[in-house]
Write an enzyme that holds these catalytic residues in place. Structure first.
Site, short mmCIF file in Angstrom:
data_model
loop_
_atom_site.label_atom_id
_atom_site.label_comp_id
_atom_site.label_asym_id
_atom_site.label_seq_id
_atom_site.Cartn_x
_atom_site.Cartn_y
_atom_site.Cartn_z
N SER A 1 0.68 -1.18 0.08
CA SER A 1 -0.05 0.03 0.00
C SER A 1 0.84 1.45 0.00
O SER A 1 2.12 1.10 0.42
CB SER A 1 -0.90 0.06 1.36
N TYR B 1 -3.83 -0.80 10.09
CA TYR B 1 -3.60 -0.78 8.68
C TYR B 1 -2.31 -0.46 8.37
O TYR B 1 -1.59 -1.29 7.56
CB TYR B 1 -4.75 -0.36 7.58
#
Length: 250
Positions: free
Chosen positions: A142, A155
């Protein structure tokens, strides 16, 4: 173009019911691979798209956060295909809560599926690939493998961890003919980003910072995934490829 041909290869793609996972699974099939789709919810739509391309497709419905099911899942994929050449660790979740309010449950749920499952399933696949002397593992990282983000501490920590695991596995397994790399998608129009896209001001501020001036789509990740899964990437090890419309360059 033979460098990118995946004919005769088989892939196991997690989290392939929709979004980026579906895009990657279909992209690999378009390049010639047969695909096993493993997701919590049914990946039948993805499997149907793959079958329409004339490739073999199989569906395994499994809760990948249940680590006792991971070896069983990989064994089932092997039974369906005979061998696994490509593993794509795409399955993941996100919980949006400010750090001061981020619950223990949110933290552990996210770390469990986003990081622990990636480690354990890669380990299982790695043993198989080491025996065969070849294999490709693609971890979905990410932008938050590099940045801190807002309201997503679990996350962010998990995706930093996935980038680290990518490098760690690559260091140990490159000499065995296994390439472990990552893709770091930018802001993609998927279910995970629906809350952000629904906030017009925030969505516009994000697009204003992307040189490509748009949100990404699952289609944008197909080519990079095929590249990393193919022999064109045989000397690429431990790299995290940003597919972000230029976000990290700005």
């Amino acid at each position: 173009m033979k460098l990118f041909d995946l004919t005769g290869k088989t892939a196991l793609v997690t989290g392939s019911a929709g979004g980026l996972g579906q895009g990657i699974a279909v992209g690999l099939a378009e390049a010639g691979a047969d695909v096993v789709c493993a997701s919590l919810s049914t990946s039948q739509e993805t499997a149907d798209k793959i079958a329409a391309l004339g490739r073999k497709s199989s569906v395994i419905e499994v809760d990948l956060s249940d680590h006792s099911k991971l070896q069983e899942t990989f064994d089932e994929a092997l039974k369906l295909t005979g061998h696994i050449d490509i593993l794509v660790n795409n399955a993941g979740i996100i919980r949006r809560t400010p750090a001061k309010d981020h619950s223990d449950k949110d933290w552990f749920d996210v770390i469990d599926i986003n990081l622990n499952t990636v480690f354990l399933l890669s380990q299982i696949a790695g043993r198989h690939m080491i025996e065969r002397g070849s294999g490709k593992i693609i971890n979905i990282c990410s932008m938050l493998s590099f940045q801190g983000g807002i309201n997503v501490p679990g996350y962010t920590a998990s995706k930093h961890g996935v980038a680290g695991l990518t490098k760690a596995f690559a260091n140990e397994w490159a000499a065995s003919g296994i390439q472990v790399n990552g893709i770091a998608p930018g802001y993609m129009a998927t279910d995970n980003t629906a809350p952000i896209r629904a906030d017009e001001n925030r969505s516009n501020s994000i697009v204003d910072r992307i040189p490509a001036a748009r949100w990404g789509t699952p289609e944008d990740v197909k080519g990079p995934a095929v590249f990393l899964a193919s022999s064109a990437a045989d000397y690429l090890n431990g790299h995290v490829l940003c597919v972000d419309g230029g976000w990290m360059a700005r």
